[in-house]
Design a protein around this motif. Structure first.
Motif, short mmCIF file in Angstrom:
data_model
loop_
_atom_site.label_atom_id
_atom_site.label_comp_id
_atom_site.label_asym_id
_atom_site.label_seq_id
_atom_site.Cartn_x
_atom_site.Cartn_y
_atom_site.Cartn_z
N ILE A 190 0.65 -1.18 -0.04
CA ILE A 190 0.12 0.28 0.31
C ILE A 190 0.82 1.63 0.31
CG2 ILE A 190 -1.71 1.15 1.20
CD1 ILE A 190 -2.80 -1.31 2.28
N LEU A 191 1.81 1.34 0.80
CA LEU A 191 2.65 2.89 1.03
C LEU A 191 3.39 2.56 -0.15
CD1 LEU A 191 3.64 1.62 4.27
CD2 LEU A 191 2.72 3.81 3.86
N LEU A 192 4.05 1.55 -0.89
CA LEU A 192 4.65 1.78 -2.09
C LEU A 192 4.16 1.58 -3.41
CD1 LEU A 192 8.44 -0.18 -1.14
CD2 LEU A 192 7.91 2.31 -1.13
N GLY A 193 2.17 1.23 -3.45
CA GLY A 193 2.05 1.88 -4.61
C GLY A 193 2.27 0.11 -5.34
N THR A 194 3.47 -0.45 -4.97
CA THR A 194 2.91 -1.51 -6.02
C THR A 194 2.22 -3.08 -6.03
OG1 THR A 194 3.84 -2.88 -4.63
CG2 THR A 194 5.58 -1.86 -5.36
N ALA A 195 1.48 -3.87 -7.19
CA ALA A 195 0.18 -4.85 -6.99
C ALA A 195 0.44 -5.13 -5.73
CB ALA A 195 0.72 -5.56 -8.01
N MET A 196 -1.25 -5.80 -5.43
CA MET A 196 -1.44 -5.62 -3.99
C MET A 196 -0.43 -6.90 -4.37
SD MET A 196 -2.48 -4.20 -1.94
CE MET A 196 -3.70 -3.80 -0.22
#
Length: 159
Positions: free
Chosen positions: A65-71
């Protein structure tokens, strides 16, 4: 009164996540160590009954969530890496801090390899050797993080 020692693991993980996402110059960001992996590694080796693969999975979700990568990318990579440590924690405790630093480097390389392959499957990323610098910085930071967290654990009498 709230006792800090009950929340020490969570507080140290939150601090590690802040260090993981804090903005730094591009030249320094290339060498950013895996703060969450290092802190989780310490707690898994020191208190395996309180920090385990489940904690790694939820920390990985927070990182996603913090880094904005795929869940699930960081969750999977952290879970597998921490599982390797948790399965061998009794053996790893007997190693010197410098030998543990080498093990942390291997686990960090595993973590970055898993991240790369998962992101390669999901997106079109290419491998660059510069992405392995965090392995060396994580190894270099391990002794100091180990001694700091051990001091915190002993002063707060966390069991």
């Amino acid at each position: 009164m709230i006792k800090v020692r009950h929340y020490t693991i969570a507080i140290t993980l939150l601090i590690a996540m802040v260090f993981q996402i804090i903005p730094v110059p591009v030249q320094v960001d290339l060498y950013r160590p895996d703060w969450v992996l290092i802190v989780l590694s310490y707690w898994v080796m020191a208190l395996p009954h309180r920090a385990n693969v489940g904690v790694a999975f939820t920390s990985g979700l927070a990182l996603d969530i913090l880094l904005g990568t795929a869940m699930g990318v960081h969750s999977f990579a952290l879970s597998i890496s921490i599982y390797v440590l948790a399965a061998n924690y009794q053996r790893l405790r007997n190693y010197s801090v410098w030998q543990q630093a080498v093990i942390i480097g291997v686990v960090s390389a595993l973590y970055h390899s898993l991240l790369f392959w998962l992101l390669r499957l999901l997106t079109d990323v290419t491998f660059r050797f510069e992405e392995l610098w965090p392995v060396l910085t994580s190894m270099a930071l391990w002794p100091w993080i180990f001694w700091l967290l051990r001091k915190v654990r002993r002063q707060l009498r966390i069991t």
